[in-house]
Design a protein around this motif. Structure first.
Motif, PDB file in Angstrom:
ATOM      1  N   GLN A 141     -20.704  18.191   0.671  1.00  0.00           N
ATOM      2  CA  GLN A 141     -19.428  17.472   0.635  1.00  0.00           C
ATOM      3  C   GLN A 141     -19.625  16.052   1.180  1.00  0.00           C
ATOM      4  O   GLN A 141     -20.346  15.857   2.164  1.00  0.00           O
ATOM      5  N   VAL A 142     -19.014  15.104   0.533  1.00  0.00           N
ATOM      6  CA  VAL A 142     -19.011  13.724   1.004  1.00  0.00           C
ATOM      7  C   VAL A 142     -17.563  13.350   1.288  1.00  0.00           C
ATOM      8  O   VAL A 142     -16.687  13.533   0.452  1.00  0.00           O
ATOM      9  N   TYR A 143     -17.323  12.823   2.470  1.00  0.00           N
ATOM     10  CA  TYR A 143     -15.981  12.406   2.860  1.00  0.00           C
ATOM     11  C   TYR A 143     -15.926  10.882   2.827  1.00  0.00           C
ATOM     12  O   TYR A 143     -16.797  10.216   3.394  1.00  0.00           O
ATOM     13  N   LEU A 144     -14.882  10.368   2.190  1.00  0.00           N
ATOM     14  CA  LEU A 144     -14.760   8.922   1.990  1.00  0.00           C
ATOM     15  C   LEU A 144     -13.417   8.441   2.529  1.00  0.00           C
ATOM     16  O   LEU A 144     -12.377   9.047   2.242  1.00  0.00           O
ATOM     17  N   VAL A 145     -13.451   7.361   3.269  1.00  0.00           N
ATOM     18  CA  VAL A 145     -12.222   6.795   3.825  1.00  0.00           C
ATOM     19  C   VAL A 145     -12.204   5.292   3.553  1.00  0.00           C
ATOM     20  O   VAL A 145     -13.054   4.554   4.068  1.00  0.00           O
ATOM     21  N   GLU A 146     -11.216   4.864   2.764  1.00  0.00           N
ATOM     22  CA  GLU A 146     -11.068   3.451   2.455  1.00  0.00           C
ATOM     23  C   GLU A 146     -10.225   2.740   3.511  1.00  0.00           C
ATOM     24  O   GLU A 146      -9.364   3.354   4.151  1.00  0.00           O
ATOM     25  N   SER A 147     -10.463   1.460   3.650  1.00  0.00           N
ATOM     26  CA  SER A 147      -9.655   0.618   4.541  1.00  0.00           C
ATOM     27  C   SER A 147      -9.716  -0.812   4.036  1.00  0.00           C
ATOM     28  O   SER A 147     -10.546  -1.149   3.173  1.00  0.00           O
ATOM     29  N   GLY A 148      -8.830  -1.649   4.579  1.00  0.00           N
ATOM     30  CA  GLY A 148      -8.865  -3.063   4.245  1.00  0.00           C
ATOM     31  C   GLY A 148      -7.797  -3.527   3.278  1.00  0.00           C
ATOM     32  O   GLY A 148      -7.693  -4.715   2.982  1.00  0.00           O
ATOM     33  N   GLY A 149      -7.014  -2.587   2.755  1.00  0.00           N
ATOM     34  CA  GLY A 149      -5.950  -2.986   1.860  1.00  0.00           C
ATOM     35  C   GLY A 149      -4.828  -3.693   2.603  1.00  0.00           C
ATOM     36  O   GLY A 149      -4.806  -3.755   3.831  1.00  0.00           O
ATOM     37  N   GLY A 150      -3.883  -4.225   1.832  1.00  0.00           N
ATOM     38  CA  GLY A 150      -2.754  -4.900   2.442  1.00  0.00           C
ATOM     39  C   GLY A 150      -2.047  -5.801   1.461  1.00  0.00           C
ATOM     40  O   GLY A 150      -2.247  -5.698   0.245  1.00  0.00           O
ATOM     41  N   LEU A 151      -1.240  -6.702   2.011  1.00  0.00           N
ATOM     42  CA  LEU A 151      -0.466  -7.648   1.223  1.00  0.00           C
ATOM     43  C   LEU A 151      -1.155  -9.008   1.272  1.00  0.00           C
ATOM     44  O   LEU A 151      -1.489  -9.499   2.356  1.00  0.00           O
ATOM     45  N   VAL A 152      -1.362  -9.608   0.116  1.00  0.00           N
ATOM     46  CA  VAL A 152      -2.023 -10.912   0.040  1.00  0.00           C
ATOM     47  C   VAL A 152      -1.352 -11.733  -1.047  1.00  0.00           C
ATOM     48  O   VAL A 152      -0.829 -11.178  -2.024  1.00  0.00           O
ATOM     49  N   GLN A 153      -1.356 -13.042  -0.884  1.00  0.00           N
ATOM     50  CA  GLN A 153      -0.794 -13.911  -1.898  1.00  0.00           C
ATOM     51  C   GLN A 153      -1.768 -14.090  -3.059  1.00  0.00           C
ATOM     52  O   GLN A 153      -2.995 -13.993  -2.886  1.00  0.00           O
ATOM     53  N   ALA A 154      -1.215 -14.362  -4.215  1.00  0.00           N
ATOM     54  CA  ALA A 154      -2.052 -14.633  -5.388  1.00  0.00           C
ATOM     55  C   ALA A 154      -3.024 -15.771  -5.075  1.00  0.00           C
ATOM     56  O   ALA A 154      -2.650 -16.765  -4.432  1.00  0.00           O
TER      57      ALA A 154
ATOM     58  N   ALA B 212      -2.400  -2.412  -6.890  1.00  0.00           N
ATOM     59  CA  ALA B 212      -2.718  -1.022  -7.211  1.00  0.00           C
ATOM     60  C   ALA B 212      -3.172  -0.314  -5.941  1.00  0.00           C
ATOM     61  O   ALA B 212      -3.379  -0.952  -4.902  1.00  0.00           O
ATOM     62  N   VAL B 213      -3.357   0.990  -6.062  1.00  0.00           N
ATOM     63  CA  VAL B 213      -4.074   1.749  -5.037  1.00  0.00           C
ATOM     64  C   VAL B 213      -5.551   1.749  -5.427  1.00  0.00           C
ATOM     65  O   VAL B 213      -5.894   2.054  -6.576  1.00  0.00           O
ATOM     66  N   TYR B 214      -6.391   1.396  -4.476  1.00  0.00           N
ATOM     67  CA  TYR B 214      -7.824   1.275  -4.718  1.00  0.00           C
ATOM     68  C   TYR B 214      -8.556   2.464  -4.095  1.00  0.00           C
ATOM     69  O   TYR B 214      -8.299   2.812  -2.942  1.00  0.00           O
ATOM     70  N   TYR B 215      -9.466   3.031  -4.877  1.00  0.00           N
ATOM     71  CA  TYR B 215     -10.207   4.218  -4.459  1.00  0.00           C
ATOM     72  C   TYR B 215     -11.711   3.963  -4.525  1.00  0.00           C
ATOM     73  O   TYR B 215     -12.191   3.327  -5.467  1.00  0.00           O
ATOM     74  N   CYS B 216     -12.438   4.498  -3.572  1.00  0.00           N
ATOM     75  CA  CYS B 216     -13.886   4.570  -3.720  1.00  0.00           C
ATOM     76  C   CYS B 216     -14.254   6.014  -4.078  1.00  0.00           C
ATOM     77  O   CYS B 216     -13.495   6.945  -3.813  1.00  0.00           O
ATOM     78  N   ALA B 217     -15.412   6.138  -4.690  1.00  0.00           N
ATOM     79  CA  ALA B 217     -15.857   7.451  -5.150  1.00  0.00           C
ATOM     80  C   ALA B 217     -17.372   7.504  -5.138  1.00  0.00           C
ATOM     81  O   ALA B 217     -18.046   6.470  -5.225  1.00  0.00           O
ATOM     82  N   ALA B 218     -17.898   8.721  -5.055  1.00  0.00           N
ATOM     83  CA  ALA B 218     -19.334   8.935  -4.975  1.00  0.00           C
ATOM     84  C   ALA B 218     -19.802   9.827  -6.116  1.00  0.00           C
ATOM     85  O   ALA B 218     -19.108  10.772  -6.508  1.00  0.00           O
ATOM     86  N   THR B 219     -20.996   9.528  -6.620  1.00  0.00           N
ATOM     87  CA  THR B 219     -21.566  10.292  -7.717  1.00  0.00           C
ATOM     88  C   THR B 219     -23.084  10.299  -7.612  1.00  0.00           C
ATOM     89  O   THR B 219     -23.667   9.395  -7.007  1.00  0.00           O
ATOM     90  N   LEU B 220     -23.698  11.295  -8.237  1.00  0.00           N
ATOM     91  CA  LEU B 220     -25.157  11.333  -8.305  1.00  0.00           C
ATOM     92  C   LEU B 220     -25.659  10.667  -9.588  1.00  0.00           C
ATOM     93  O   LEU B 220     -26.860  10.505  -9.768  1.00  0.00           O
TER      94      LEU B 220
ATOM     95  N   TRP C 237     -13.950  11.627  -3.776  1.00  0.00           N
ATOM     96  CA  TRP C 237     -12.999  10.523  -3.779  1.00  0.00           C
ATOM     97  C   TRP C 237     -12.386  10.325  -2.406  1.00  0.00           C
ATOM     98  O   TRP C 237     -12.160  11.298  -1.665  1.00  0.00           O
ATOM     99  N   GLY C 238     -12.085   9.072  -2.100  1.00  0.00           N
ATOM    100  CA  GLY C 238     -11.295   8.778  -0.924  1.00  0.00           C
ATOM    101  C   GLY C 238      -9.817   8.938  -1.222  1.00  0.00           C
ATOM    102  O   GLY C 238      -9.415   9.245  -2.352  1.00  0.00           O
ATOM    103  N   GLN C 239      -9.002   8.688  -0.208  1.00  0.00           N
ATOM    104  CA  GLN C 239      -7.558   8.870  -0.340  1.00  0.00           C
ATOM    105  C   GLN C 239      -6.866   7.646  -0.905  1.00  0.00           C
ATOM    106  O   GLN C 239      -5.699   7.708  -1.289  1.00  0.00           O
ATOM    107  N   GLY C 240      -7.574   6.514  -0.928  1.00  0.00           N
ATOM    108  CA  GLY C 240      -7.020   5.298  -1.497  1.00  0.00           C
ATOM    109  C   GLY C 240      -6.425   4.371  -0.460  1.00  0.00           C
ATOM    110  O   GLY C 240      -6.008   4.793   0.618  1.00  0.00           O
TER     111      GLY C 240
END
Length: 122
Positions: free
Chosen positions: A1-14, A92-100, A112-115
């Motif tokens: 099992q691989v556990y993934l946790v995303e961070s760094g999202g937020g509100l930003v201007q164009a 959007a909601v951004y997700y990271c994911a792992a694959t072989l 997959w992370g939770q987004g």
């Protein structure tokens, strides 16, 4: 099992920038190729970027090529997505994911992370 946790999202201007992080735990991180995806309300999950196990090879969707950069630090078990020149349509909601595998579609990713939410205001 691989556990993934995303961070760094937020509100930003164009036109602004954000850097997303995805911290991995569980199995050996450097054995996995990593990807970033996003999903906007009412839309399908969209592939953004993929990086090889060493970080030496990357792939990007045309929609983000030249604006987004995927990278990884295997010593820190972390993959990053640097996002520049953000547009309202990047919201959007951004997700990271792992694959072989070398994988550019979501079906080929195993973990997959939770987004994390990214909102770009115009």
């Amino acid at each position: 099992q691989v556990y993934l946790v995303e961070s760094g999202g937020g509100l930003v201007q164009a036109g602004g920038s954000l850097r997303l992080s995805c911290a991995a735990s569980g199995r050996t991180f450097s054995n996995y190729r990593m990807g970033w995806f996003r999903q906007a309300p009412g839309k399908e999950r969209e592939f953004l970027a993929h990086i090889s196990r060493s970080g030496g090879t990357t792939y990007y969707a045309d929609s983000v090529k030249g604006r987004f950069t995927i990278s990884r630090d295997n010593a820190k078990n972390t993959v990053y997505l640097q996002m520049n020149s953000l547009k309202s349509e990047d919201t959007a909601v951004y997700y990271c994911a792992a694959t072989l595998k070398v994988a550019l579609t979501s079906i080929d990713y195993d973990y997959w992370g939770q987004g994390t939410q990214v909102t770009v205001s115009s």
